[in-house]
Motif scaffolding. Sequence first.
Motif, PDB file in Angstrom:
ATOM      1  N   PRO A  72       0.804  -1.222   0.000  1.00  0.00           N
ATOM      2  CA  PRO A  72       0.000   0.000   0.000  1.00  0.00           C
ATOM      3  C   PRO A  72       0.837   1.273   0.000  1.00  0.00           C
ATOM      4  O   PRO A  72       0.485   2.254  -0.674  1.00  0.00           O
ATOM      5  CB  PRO A  72      -0.815  -0.125   1.299  1.00  0.00           C
ATOM      6  N   LEU A  73       1.932   1.282   0.753  1.00  0.00           N
ATOM      7  CA  LEU A  73       2.799   2.454   0.781  1.00  0.00           C
ATOM      8  C   LEU A  73       3.415   2.702  -0.596  1.00  0.00           C
ATOM      9  O   LEU A  73       3.457   3.837  -1.096  1.00  0.00           O
ATOM     10  CB  LEU A  73       3.904   2.250   1.824  1.00  0.00           C
ATOM     11  N   ILE A  74       3.891   1.645  -1.230  1.00  0.00           N
ATOM     12  CA  ILE A  74       4.459   1.749  -2.567  1.00  0.00           C
ATOM     13  C   ILE A  74       3.389   2.184  -3.561  1.00  0.00           C
ATOM     14  O   ILE A  74       3.631   3.017  -4.445  1.00  0.00           O
ATOM     15  CB  ILE A  74       5.093   0.409  -2.974  1.00  0.00           C
ATOM     16  N   ALA A  75       2.168   1.650  -3.403  1.00  0.00           N
ATOM     17  CA  ALA A  75       1.060   2.030  -4.279  1.00  0.00           C
ATOM     18  C   ALA A  75       0.746   3.512  -4.151  1.00  0.00           C
ATOM     19  O   ALA A  75       0.509   4.206  -5.156  1.00  0.00           O
ATOM     20  CB  ALA A  75      -0.168   1.200  -3.952  1.00  0.00           C
ATOM     21  N   GLY A  76       0.748   4.024  -2.925  1.00  0.00           N
ATOM     22  CA  GLY A  76       0.479   5.434  -2.716  1.00  0.00           C
ATOM     23  C   GLY A  76       1.514   6.315  -3.392  1.00  0.00           C
ATOM     24  O   GLY A  76       1.171   7.303  -4.059  1.00  0.00           O
ATOM     25  N   ASN A  77       2.790   5.963  -3.246  1.00  0.00           N
ATOM     26  CA  ASN A  77       3.864   6.723  -3.898  1.00  0.00           C
ATOM     27  C   ASN A  77       3.720   6.684  -5.413  1.00  0.00           C
ATOM     28  O   ASN A  77       3.888   7.701  -6.104  1.00  0.00           O
ATOM     29  CB  ASN A  77       5.229   6.152  -3.503  1.00  0.00           C
ATOM     30  N   TYR A  78       3.411   5.500  -5.936  1.00  0.00           N
ATOM     31  CA  TYR A  78       3.299   5.328  -7.375  1.00  0.00           C
ATOM     32  C   TYR A  78       2.129   6.117  -7.954  1.00  0.00           C
ATOM     33  O   TYR A  78       2.286   6.866  -8.930  1.00  0.00           O
ATOM     34  CB  TYR A  78       3.146   3.849  -7.701  1.00  0.00           C
ATOM     35  N   LEU A  79       0.945   5.963  -7.362  1.00  0.00           N
ATOM     36  CA  LEU A  79      -0.236   6.649  -7.885  1.00  0.00           C
ATOM     37  C   LEU A  79      -0.103   8.165  -7.762  1.00  0.00           C
ATOM     38  O   LEU A  79      -0.575   8.909  -8.617  1.00  0.00           O
ATOM     39  CB  LEU A  79      -1.489   6.167  -7.159  1.00  0.00           C
ATOM     40  N   LYS A  80       0.531   8.619  -6.705  1.00  0.00           N
ATOM     41  CA  LYS A  80       0.740  10.059  -6.512  1.00  0.00           C
ATOM     42  C   LYS A  80       1.549  10.649  -7.657  1.00  0.00           C
ATOM     43  O   LYS A  80       1.297  11.772  -8.118  1.00  0.00           O
ATOM     44  CB  LYS A  80       1.462  10.292  -5.180  1.00  0.00           C
ATOM     45  N   ASN A  81       2.534   9.887  -8.138  1.00  0.00           N
ATOM     46  CA  ASN A  81       3.390  10.356  -9.225  1.00  0.00           C
ATOM     47  C   ASN A  81       2.833  10.043 -10.609  1.00  0.00           C
ATOM     48  O   ASN A  81       3.178  10.701 -11.593  1.00  0.00           O
ATOM     49  CB  ASN A  81       4.784   9.738  -9.094  1.00  0.00           C
ATOM     50  N   GLN A  82       1.974   9.024 -10.693  1.00  0.00           N
ATOM     51  CA  GLN A  82       1.497   8.537 -11.977  1.00  0.00           C
ATOM     52  C   GLN A  82       0.251   9.267 -12.463  1.00  0.00           C
ATOM     53  O   GLN A  82       0.082   9.493 -13.668  1.00  0.00           O
ATOM     54  CB  GLN A  82       1.195   7.035 -11.866  1.00  0.00           C
ATOM     55  N   LEU A  83      -0.628   9.648 -11.553  1.00  0.00           N
ATOM     56  CA  LEU A  83      -1.912  10.219 -11.920  1.00  0.00           C
ATOM     57  C   LEU A  83      -1.913  11.739 -11.762  1.00  0.00           C
ATOM     58  O   LEU A  83      -1.172  12.284 -10.934  1.00  0.00           O
ATOM     59  CB  LEU A  83      -3.018   9.621 -11.044  1.00  0.00           C
ATOM     60  N   PRO A  84      -2.729  12.438 -12.526  1.00  0.00           N
ATOM     61  CA  PRO A  84      -2.879  13.889 -12.328  1.00  0.00           C
ATOM     62  C   PRO A  84      -3.294  14.200 -10.894  1.00  0.00           C
ATOM     63  O   PRO A  84      -4.012  13.409 -10.254  1.00  0.00           O
ATOM     64  CB  PRO A  84      -3.987  14.264 -13.324  1.00  0.00           C
ATOM     65  N   ALA A  85      -2.856  15.339 -10.385  1.00  0.00           N
ATOM     66  CA  ALA A  85      -3.083  15.683  -8.984  1.00  0.00           C
ATOM     67  C   ALA A  85      -4.558  15.725  -8.614  1.00  0.00           C
ATOM     68  O   ALA A  85      -4.935  15.467  -7.466  1.00  0.00           O
ATOM     69  CB  ALA A  85      -2.425  17.018  -8.662  1.00  0.00           C
ATOM     70  N   SER A  86      -5.409  16.020  -9.573  1.00  0.00           N
ATOM     71  CA  SER A  86      -6.840  16.151  -9.288  1.00  0.00           C
ATOM     72  C   SER A  86      -7.603  14.836  -9.390  1.00  0.00           C
ATOM     73  O   SER A  86      -8.819  14.805  -9.180  1.00  0.00           O
ATOM     74  CB  SER A  86      -7.466  17.165 -10.244  1.00  0.00           C
ATOM     75  N   SER A  87      -6.912  13.746  -9.695  1.00  0.00           N
ATOM     76  CA  SER A  87      -7.585  12.465  -9.908  1.00  0.00           C
ATOM     77  C   SER A  87      -8.293  11.980  -8.642  1.00  0.00           C
ATOM     78  O   SER A  87      -7.755  12.072  -7.536  1.00  0.00           O
ATOM     79  CB  SER A  87      -6.574  11.402 -10.344  1.00  0.00           C
ATOM     80  N   GLN A  88      -9.488  11.441  -8.838  1.00  0.00           N
ATOM     81  CA  GLN A  88     -10.232  10.848  -7.736  1.00  0.00           C
ATOM     82  C   GLN A  88     -10.064   9.325  -7.775  1.00  0.00           C
ATOM     83  O   GLN A  88     -10.195   8.713  -8.830  1.00  0.00           O
ATOM     84  CB  GLN A  88     -11.714  11.219  -7.821  1.00  0.00           C
ATOM     85  N   ILE A  89      -9.761   8.736  -6.622  1.00  0.00           N
ATOM     86  CA  ILE A  89      -9.440   7.320  -6.526  1.00  0.00           C
ATOM     87  C   ILE A  89     -10.515   6.586  -5.730  1.00  0.00           C
ATOM     88  O   ILE A  89     -10.916   7.042  -4.653  1.00  0.00           O
ATOM     89  CB  ILE A  89      -8.079   7.103  -5.821  1.00  0.00           C
ATOM     90  N   TRP A  90     -10.973   5.454  -6.265  1.00  0.00           N
ATOM     91  CA  TRP A  90     -11.871   4.595  -5.499  1.00  0.00           C
ATOM     92  C   TRP A  90     -11.037   3.473  -4.887  1.00  0.00           C
ATOM     93  O   TRP A  90     -10.233   2.837  -5.574  1.00  0.00           O
ATOM     94  CB  TRP A  90     -12.975   4.004  -6.376  1.00  0.00           C
ATOM     95  N   VAL A  91     -11.212   3.227  -3.595  1.00  0.00           N
ATOM     96  CA  VAL A  91     -10.399   2.247  -2.870  1.00  0.00           C
ATOM     97  C   VAL A  91     -11.294   1.166  -2.275  1.00  0.00           C
ATOM     98  O   VAL A  91     -12.303   1.473  -1.617  1.00  0.00           O
ATOM     99  CB  VAL A  91      -9.593   2.912  -1.732  1.00  0.00           C
ATOM    100  N   GLU A  92     -10.925  -0.088  -2.491  1.00  0.00           N
ATOM    101  CA  GLU A  92     -11.604  -1.213  -1.846  1.00  0.00           C
ATOM    102  C   GLU A  92     -10.556  -2.063  -1.133  1.00  0.00           C
ATOM    103  O   GLU A  92      -9.575  -2.487  -1.737  1.00  0.00           O
ATOM    104  CB  GLU A  92     -12.352  -2.075  -2.863  1.00  0.00           C
ATOM    105  N   GLY A  93     -10.776  -2.270   0.158  1.00  0.00           N
ATOM    106  CA  GLY A  93      -9.841  -3.060   0.946  1.00  0.00           C
ATOM    107  C   GLY A  93     -10.070  -2.809   2.419  1.00  0.00           C
ATOM    108  O   GLY A  93     -11.118  -2.296   2.825  1.00  0.00           O
ATOM    109  N   GLU A  94      -9.074  -3.126   3.228  1.00  0.00           N
ATOM    110  CA  GLU A  94      -9.173  -2.879   4.656  1.00  0.00           C
ATOM    111  C   GLU A  94      -8.942  -1.397   4.953  1.00  0.00           C
ATOM    112  O   GLU A  94      -8.436  -0.643   4.117  1.00  0.00           O
ATOM    113  CB  GLU A  94      -8.155  -3.739   5.406  1.00  0.00           C
ATOM    114  N   SER A  95      -9.292  -0.988   6.162  1.00  0.00           N
ATOM    115  CA  SER A  95      -9.171   0.424   6.538  1.00  0.00           C
ATOM    116  C   SER A  95      -7.719   0.913   6.442  1.00  0.00           C
ATOM    117  O   SER A  95      -7.469   2.088   6.156  1.00  0.00           O
ATOM    118  CB  SER A  95      -9.697   0.638   7.956  1.00  0.00           C
TER     119      SER A  95
END
Length: 264
Positions: A72-95
């Motif tokens: 999850p930490l790696i995913a957060g770093n990756y998506l932060k750099n990969q997607l436009p800053a205004s992108s909205q993300i839907w998340v399914e998983g544990e809290s």
Amino acid sequence: MAGKGLIVDLDGTVYWQDTPIPGAVAALNNLKKQGHHICYLTNNATKTTASYLVKLRSMGLEVEGKDILTAPLIAGNYLKNQLPASSQIWVEGESALVEVLTEAGLILAKSPEQAEAAIFGGGPSFSHEKLTRLLKAYLAGAKMYAVNPDVTCPIETGLIPDTGAWAAALKSMMKPQDNITIIGKPSEITAKQILQHLKLPNHDCFVIGDRLDTDIRMANQFNMHGILVLTGVSNYSDVHNKTTYKPNTVLTALSELTSLDNCN
């Protein structure tokens, strides 16, 4: 031998759920005393880094929070750099997955249909309802991401379903030309981040884990030394029958790793 980088898996390598695997903690603390840089890398998407730090220290491991990298930490770093800053993300998983991605600065969508991207990680609360929401996000045009490819996760009593199982179900409902981007081990995304963290050349890094298809595959693909322990998913039969990914070293358990001198 000069200090090397050890990339150590957790589930099935260091512990089974909440039970330390005999001898694993002592072996790792000993290797750290020998001057090796140990980094813990898990595909598990059910805990935050802070939770893992508490868990590992309670087992007696000498570890700092900065040396725990989760999918999850790696995913957060990756998506932060990969997607436009205004992108909205839907998340399914544990809290914990939601918490980590929020801390990374990602904007969470209010509904699956509003999301530009959707990411999911397996866990005990995964359900038909959650899979349905991911399908809605996909049908609305969201890019799909999975925290890891693990089909199962080893616990003390056996195996339980993990993210890869949900990814396979979702993929079966997608158009053949559409893909789910996998972020955890053995992806290049994860390999790059872990090598940047260790600041060591690939050939000075050792990947230690219980899975041929993630831990050893990552070692093979990125020119690192792969050490397979037989306390989790993969077994002796897998090593001999599956020829695609080959460990450099096979150990019955991590307790056998008293030195890296014989791991070349």
